[in-house]
Design a protein around this motif. Structure first.
Motif, PDB file in Angstrom:
ATOM      1  N   UNK A  92      12.352  12.210  17.418  1.00 34.58           N
ATOM      2  CA  UNK A  92      12.521  12.862  18.724  1.00 34.58           C
ATOM      3  C   UNK A  92      12.431  14.377  18.583  1.00 34.58           C
ATOM      4  N   UNK A  93      13.037  14.892  17.516  1.00 35.84           N
ATOM      5  CA  UNK A  93      13.083  16.343  17.300  1.00 35.84           C
ATOM      6  C   UNK A  93      11.778  16.883  16.718  1.00 35.84           C
ATOM      7  N   UNK A  94      11.063  16.050  15.976  1.00 41.64           N
ATOM      8  CA  UNK A  94       9.834  16.497  15.306  1.00 41.64           C
ATOM      9  C   UNK A  94       8.734  15.476  15.589  1.00 41.64           C
ATOM     10  N   UNK A  95       7.966  15.732  16.645  1.00 39.06           N
ATOM     11  CA  UNK A  95       6.994  14.763  17.133  1.00 39.06           C
ATOM     12  C   UNK A  95       5.880  14.460  16.139  1.00 39.06           C
ATOM     13  N   UNK A  96       5.625  15.359  15.195  1.00 37.10           N
ATOM     14  CA  UNK A  96       4.542  15.144  14.243  1.00 37.10           C
ATOM     15  C   UNK A  96       4.962  14.286  13.050  1.00 37.10           C
ATOM     16  N   UNK A  97       6.268  13.985  12.930  1.00 34.87           N
ATOM     17  CA  UNK A  97       6.750  13.155  11.825  1.00 34.87           C
ATOM     18  C   UNK A  97       6.502  11.680  12.150  1.00 34.87           C
ATOM     19  N   UNK A  98       5.794  11.010  11.250  1.00 36.91           N
ATOM     20  CA  UNK A  98       5.509   9.588  11.438  1.00 36.91           C
ATOM     21  C   UNK A  98       6.347   8.702  10.525  1.00 36.91           C
ATOM     22  N   UNK A  99       6.486   9.115   9.278  1.00 32.88           N
ATOM     23  CA  UNK A  99       7.294   8.373   8.316  1.00 32.88           C
ATOM     24  C   UNK A  99       8.495   9.218   7.916  1.00 32.88           C
ATOM     25  N   UNK A 100       9.687   8.607   7.873  1.00 34.61           N
ATOM     26  CA  UNK A 100      10.907   9.317   7.494  1.00 34.61           C
ATOM     27  C   UNK A 100      11.356   8.820   6.121  1.00 34.61           C
ATOM     28  N   UNK A 101      11.675   9.770   5.240  1.00 37.17           N
ATOM     29  CA  UNK A 101      12.169   9.452   3.908  1.00 37.17           C
ATOM     30  C   UNK A 101      13.689   9.475   3.898  1.00 37.17           C
ATOM     31  N   UNK A 102      14.297   8.730   2.986  1.00 35.41           N
ATOM     32  CA  UNK A 102      15.756   8.672   2.906  1.00 35.41           C
ATOM     33  C   UNK A 102      16.217   8.801   1.454  1.00 35.41           C
ATOM     34  N   UNK A 103      17.190   9.675   1.246  1.00 36.08           N
ATOM     35  CA  UNK A 103      17.870   9.770  -0.043  1.00 36.08           C
ATOM     36  C   UNK A 103      19.276   9.232   0.137  1.00 36.08           C
ATOM     37  N   UNK A 104      19.640   8.279  -0.716  1.00 36.87           N
ATOM     38  CA  UNK A 104      20.902   7.570  -0.528  1.00 36.87           C
ATOM     39  C   UNK A 104      21.746   7.619  -1.805  1.00 36.87           C
ATOM     40  N   UNK A 105      22.926   8.259  -1.754  1.00 42.57           N
ATOM     41  CA  UNK A 105      23.845   8.195  -2.906  1.00 42.57           C
ATOM     42  C   UNK A 105      24.188   6.731  -3.176  1.00 42.57           C
ATOM     43  N   UNK A 106      23.972   6.298  -4.397  1.00 41.52           N
ATOM     44  CA  UNK A 106      23.971   4.858  -4.655  1.00 41.52           C
ATOM     45  C   UNK A 106      24.819   4.488  -5.863  1.00 41.52           C
ATOM     46  N   UNK A 107      25.669   3.483  -5.666  1.00 40.35           N
ATOM     47  CA  UNK A 107      26.411   2.895  -6.763  1.00 40.35           C
ATOM     48  C   UNK A 107      26.205   1.393  -6.770  1.00 40.35           C
ATOM     49  N   UNK A 108      26.508   0.768  -5.627  1.00 40.25           N
ATOM     50  CA  UNK A 108      26.445  -0.688  -5.534  1.00 40.25           C
ATOM     51  C   UNK A 108      25.152  -1.201  -4.906  1.00 40.25           C
ATOM     52  N   UNK A 125       9.403   3.850   7.466  1.00 38.93           N
ATOM     53  CA  UNK A 125      10.066   4.590   6.398  1.00 38.93           C
ATOM     54  C   UNK A 125       9.046   4.918   5.316  1.00 38.93           C
ATOM     55  N   UNK A 126       9.108   6.152   4.835  1.00 39.77           N
ATOM     56  CA  UNK A 126       8.226   6.556   3.753  1.00 39.77           C
ATOM     57  C   UNK A 126       8.841   6.240   2.403  1.00 39.77           C
ATOM     58  N   UNK A 127       9.579   7.205   1.855  1.00 40.97           N
ATOM     59  CA  UNK A 127      10.162   7.043   0.525  1.00 40.97           C
ATOM     60  C   UNK A 127      11.650   6.723   0.612  1.00 40.97           C
ATOM     61  N   UNK A 128      12.086   5.817  -0.243  1.00 38.84           N
ATOM     62  CA  UNK A 128      13.509   5.508  -0.390  1.00 38.84           C
ATOM     63  C   UNK A 128      13.939   6.021  -1.757  1.00 38.84           C
ATOM     64  N   UNK A 129      14.877   6.967  -1.756  1.00 43.02           N
ATOM     65  CA  UNK A 129      15.282   7.628  -2.993  1.00 43.02           C
ATOM     66  C   UNK A 129      16.660   7.152  -3.425  1.00 43.02           C
ATOM     67  N   UNK A 130      16.732   6.560  -4.597  1.00 41.79           N
ATOM     68  CA  UNK A 130      17.989   6.119  -5.188  1.00 41.79           C
ATOM     69  C   UNK A 130      18.602   7.309  -5.919  1.00 41.79           C
ATOM     70  N   UNK A 131      19.760   7.782  -5.445  1.00 42.38           N
ATOM     71  CA  UNK A 131      20.420   8.944  -6.044  1.00 42.38           C
ATOM     72  C   UNK A 131      21.674   8.488  -6.779  1.00 42.38           C
ATOM     73  N   UNK A 132      21.753   8.748  -8.074  1.00 43.23           N
ATOM     74  CA  UNK A 132      22.898   8.290  -8.864  1.00 43.23           C
ATOM     75  C   UNK A 132      23.602   9.476  -9.530  1.00 43.23           C
ATOM     76  N   UNK A 133      24.859   9.230  -9.925  1.00 36.91           N
ATOM     77  CA  UNK A 133      25.564  10.199 -10.753  1.00 36.91           C
ATOM     78  C   UNK A 133      25.351   9.826 -12.226  1.00 36.91           C
ATOM     79  N   UNK A 134      26.288  10.163 -13.107  1.00 40.06           N
ATOM     80  CA  UNK A 134      26.121   9.841 -14.529  1.00 40.06           C
ATOM     81  C   UNK A 134      26.047   8.342 -14.804  1.00 40.06           C
ATOM     82  N   UNK A 135      26.596   7.543 -13.907  1.00 42.96           N
ATOM     83  CA  UNK A 135      26.474   6.085 -14.029  1.00 42.96           C
ATOM     84  C   UNK A 135      25.122   5.688 -13.436  1.00 42.96           C
ATOM     85  N   UNK A 136      24.102   5.826 -14.254  1.00 39.21           N
ATOM     86  CA  UNK A 136      22.717   5.886 -13.765  1.00 39.21           C
ATOM     87  C   UNK A 136      21.885   4.649 -14.102  1.00 39.21           C
TER      88      UNK A 136
END
Length: 354
Positions: A92-108, A125-136
């Motif tokens: 809605x805010x950015x009419x030229x965006x077709x695919x949205x990427x997501x970065x998700x802090x992930x443990x389980x 959805x474009x890219x799905x990013x798995x974001x981990x801490x030291x438990x990687x």
């Protein structure tokens, strides 16, 4: 507070591995049917106890066991709404965006699995990013194909301190071509060796489905500090891991969403290492320090925990029966009093007529 009749809620959490605010959010609930149990172990240990309890059909049926975390498919299903809602806001805010990427802090692997299913259901959805801490373990899988179990490292993002992601098995089922036999062989090998190693086309497919990045404590603290200084926005340690991931992968743009996970005031000790002084916490959290806490302790033993659960259920049933009897006696007494009063009134009116 009046407890919900017929239900006991047992909350397992690792002793000493949640923040003080997190613990108080659980242990200050006054309802008698809420049972907070700190387990002498890790989050994985707590999860193993729950899984073992579900695997024990006799116990499961006897106590009518249910789950409210992502062991229950409904939890993952509900989390798909994050992706649809945010996709609509971005586009809605950015009419030229077709695919949205997501970065998700992930443990389980539950929240990002909801994103994977949203994408498979047709959400652009474009890219799905798995974001981990030291438990990687997840980052190691998507970067090298190695889903190898290591000991848990205690970090400043405790809700991600998990070495075996229970929802990952659901994704592996699809990576195996929806073949339960292949999945069973992978999981049997993992149970025996603590390792699943994939190469070739399977790893290529996994990398098409997900990107990944790892943020250690130093990187997480730097991200919290940077965002506070540049944007006057306080990230919690978990959310900061997700933001660090998009920075590392050069995905900071109008089409990328970093899913936040919690209010930073839940983790003051960690956040204060990056920002001092901290913003004033909301009263909904600060007031918890004035409330009485209740909790029980159990060893990392499923038999002990199951016995604890059954004892609490027996106590609740006994109390409910006592209340039912008491209420019935009270109602009987009231009815008797009303009958006597009506009879007395009738005799009184009859006497007046005479």
């Amino acid at each position: 507070s009046v407890a919900k009749r017929g239900i006991d809620c047992v909350i397992l959490y690792p002793d000493g591995r949640v923040s003080e605010i997190q613990e108080r959010q659980m242990t200050t609930v006054p309802d008698s049917n809420i049972h907070c149990v700190k387990v002498d172990g890790t989050f994985d240990d707590c999860q193993d106890i729950v899984k073992a309890s579900f695997a024990n059909k006799e116990f499961r049926d006897r106590v009518k066991l249910g789950a409210v975390n992502s062991i229950n498919w409904c939890r993952v299903l509900a989390q798909t709404t994050y992706y649809y809602w945010s996709y609509l806001r971005v586009t809605d805010a950015h009419k030229d965006v077709e695919l949205v990427n997501y970065s998700v802090p992930t443990g389980n692997f539950g929240d990002i699995l909801a994103g994977y299913y949203s994408k498979r259901m047709g959400l652009p959805i474009g890219k799905l990013i798995v974001a981990t801490n030291e438990n990687d373990i997840l980052h190691r899988f998507f970067s090298k194909g190695e889903y190898h179990r290591y000991d848990i490292a205690e970090t400043i993002s405790p809700s991600m301190d998990i070495c075996v992601s229970s929802n990952f098995e659901r994704y592996l089922y699809h990576l195996a071509g929806d073949d339960p036999t292949t999945l069973a062989s992978w999981m049997k090998a993992f149970e025996a060796t603590g390792k699943i190693t994939l190469t070739g086309k399977k790893l290529e497919q996994a990398r098409k489905d997900f990107l990944s990045a790892r943020a250690d404590t130093a990187m997480t603290l730097e991200t919290i500090k940077d965002y506070k200084e540049k944007h006057n926005y306080m990230l919690c340690p978990h959310s900061a891991v997700g933001v660090s991931a998009i920075q590392q992968l050069d995905e900071v743009n109008l089409a990328t969403v970093a899913l936040a996970t919690a209010h930073e005031a839940k983790f003051p000790a960690a956040c204060q290492r990056a920002v001092d002084p901290l913003p004033t916490p909301p009263t909904q959290l600060s007031c918890l320090f004035k409330l009485k806490t209740r909790s029980s302790s159990c060893p990392n033993d499923k038999e002990v925990v199951q016995a604890f659960m059954e004892k609490r259920i027996e106590e609740r049933i006994a109390n409910e029966k006592a209340v039912t009897v008491k209420n019935a006696q009270f109602k009987k007494g009231v009815v008797g009093s009303v009958v006597v009063a009506v009879v007395a009134l009738i005799f009184s009116q009859f006497a007046k007529k005479r």
